[in-house]
Enzyme design. Structure first.
Site, PDB file in Angstrom:
ATOM      1  N   GLU A 135     -18.207 -25.386  25.031  1.00  0.00           N
ATOM      2  CA  GLU A 135     -17.216 -24.796  25.917  1.00  0.00           C
ATOM      3  C   GLU A 135     -15.860 -25.420  25.577  1.00  0.00           C
ATOM      4  O   GLU A 135     -15.727 -26.635  25.506  1.00  0.00           O
ATOM      5  CB  GLU A 135     -17.601 -25.108  27.367  1.00  0.00           C
ATOM      6  CG  GLU A 135     -16.679 -24.546  28.406  1.00  0.00           C
ATOM      7  CD  GLU A 135     -17.158 -24.864  29.829  1.00  0.00           C
ATOM      8  OE1 GLU A 135     -16.413 -24.502  30.782  1.00  0.00           O
ATOM      9  OE2 GLU A 135     -18.220 -25.482  30.015  1.00  0.00           O
ATOM     10  N   ILE A 136     -14.871 -24.568  25.337  1.00  0.00           N
ATOM     11  CA  ILE A 136     -13.510 -25.034  25.054  1.00  0.00           C
ATOM     12  C   ILE A 136     -12.632 -24.530  26.184  1.00  0.00           C
ATOM     13  O   ILE A 136     -12.601 -23.326  26.457  1.00  0.00           O
ATOM     14  CB  ILE A 136     -13.002 -24.516  23.693  1.00  0.00           C
ATOM     15  CG1 ILE A 136     -14.022 -24.838  22.583  1.00  0.00           C
ATOM     16  CG2 ILE A 136     -11.637 -25.118  23.385  1.00  0.00           C
ATOM     17  CD1 ILE A 136     -13.728 -24.142  21.274  1.00  0.00           C
TER      18      ILE A 136
END
Length: 127
Positions: free
Chosen positions: A122-123
């Protein structure tokens, strides 16, 4: 005062170190570090990800080190729109997002990708 201050490093177990190196250095833009007896790590900020190759892990290791078992969230140093544009230039597919989530300290907006071992990455940006 709490016992723990911050995360120093974590260990990622992979099946293909070259594909993993490409993802974390080119797609995620982390700095490659070699240490010890030829060990690899990916540095970002004040943290790093040490790399183990399945079947050739360093001791001590997790009880059941397996590729693809991690779900990691990283806070980007640039706006999420720039992250998305970079992922598109790298031709790295986004599997979900952008979506709003709850981070450790505040709300975040995130995109999700998978690394070569299918770990969920997840960014995010703070909102």
């Amino acid at each position: 005062m709490p016992l723990i201050d911050h995360l120093d490093h974590l260990v990622l177990t992979c099946t293909d170190p070259e594909a993993t190196r490409h993802f974390y250095t080119e797609v995620m833009q982390m700095q490659l570090e070699t240490f010890g007896a030829g060990r690899l790590a990916f540095k970002f900020g004040h943290q790093k990800i040490n790399l183990h190759v399945r079947g050739a892990e360093f001791e001590p290791k997790a009880h059941l080190p397996v590729p693809g078992a991690l779900d990691l969230c990283f806070i980007a140093s640039v706006p999420l729109a720039e992250v998305i544009a970079h992922l598109e230039r790298c031709r790295w597919p986004i599997v979900e997002g952008p979506v709003e989530r709850t981070g450790a300290t505040q709300k975040i907006r995130s995109v999700y990708v998978r690394d070569p071992d299918l770990n969920l990455i997840e960014i995010s940006e703070l909102i």
